[in-house]
Design an enzyme around this catalytic site. Sequence first.
Site, PDB file in Angstrom:
ATOM      1  N   GLY A  16     -48.982  15.849  10.338  1.00  0.00           N
ATOM      2  CA  GLY A  16     -47.924  16.731  10.827  1.00  0.00           C
ATOM      3  C   GLY A  16     -47.509  16.352  12.231  1.00  0.00           C
ATOM      4  O   GLY A  16     -48.209  15.621  12.929  1.00  0.00           O
ATOM      5  N   GLY A  52     -45.249  18.184  15.694  1.00  0.00           N
ATOM      6  CA  GLY A  52     -44.596  19.363  16.251  1.00  0.00           C
ATOM      7  C   GLY A  52     -43.691  18.964  17.390  1.00  0.00           C
ATOM      8  O   GLY A  52     -43.404  17.779  17.599  1.00  0.00           O
ATOM      9  N   GLY A 108     -46.248  16.978  19.939  1.00  0.00           N
ATOM     10  CA  GLY A 108     -47.268  16.004  19.602  1.00  0.00           C
ATOM     11  C   GLY A 108     -47.459  15.858  18.107  1.00  0.00           C
ATOM     12  O   GLY A 108     -46.589  16.227  17.316  1.00  0.00           O
ATOM     13  N   ASP A 113     -46.641  33.301  19.286  1.00  0.00           N
ATOM     14  CA  ASP A 113     -45.928  32.305  18.479  1.00  0.00           C
ATOM     15  C   ASP A 113     -46.324  32.426  17.002  1.00  0.00           C
ATOM     16  O   ASP A 113     -46.566  31.427  16.337  1.00  0.00           O
ATOM     17  CB  ASP A 113     -46.223  30.896  19.004  1.00  0.00           C
TER      18      ASP A 113
END
Length: 186
Positions: free
Chosen positions: A21, A23, A26, A134
């Site tokens: 993955g 983001g 990073g 978040d």
Amino acid sequence: EGAPDTVVVAGARYQVGPRIGSGAHGHVFRAHDGSGRSVIVKCVPVEEGLDAKRFLREAELLRRLEHPHLVRCLDAGGAGAWLWMAMQDLEAEHLAAHVAARHPAPADPRIVKWLVHALLGLRALHGMRVVHRDIKPENLLVARDGNLLVADLGLAYHEERSRLTVSAALGAWAPVAKALPVSGNH
């Protein structure tokens, strides 16, 4: 791209494998520690203006929080121009991907279970005077065993230490809201 293939700290060695993955700041990789145990390593380049102290505070906070519905940090440090955090490997996917792939019915008991798990994780954070700030489907992970864990305290506010990071993200619930139809009775 450009993330280290191997991260070494305090005698522990993490052999970084495939990227699983990415983001805003990073990348996330599956890796193995010196004993062959699978871990997840989050690598963030320092040159993106990331405050290294805040990143390492997030790791410290995650190491102190042991709860069945919070992702656990195992280790953290730096390697060259990269900061990294090693976390438990849950063999999980984030909630939005999980829901999109499986299309659970509105009455599916897993939905209530996941909501309870998220709330239990958040309650544990609040008990340590931490506000996540978040919560979104990408930060809620459904583990292979079906349990949900809260992840990524990068934007968390810790009362004793002020904000762990500088920015905030809002409005990320839209993908899950579209994927989970609601009955007409509210």
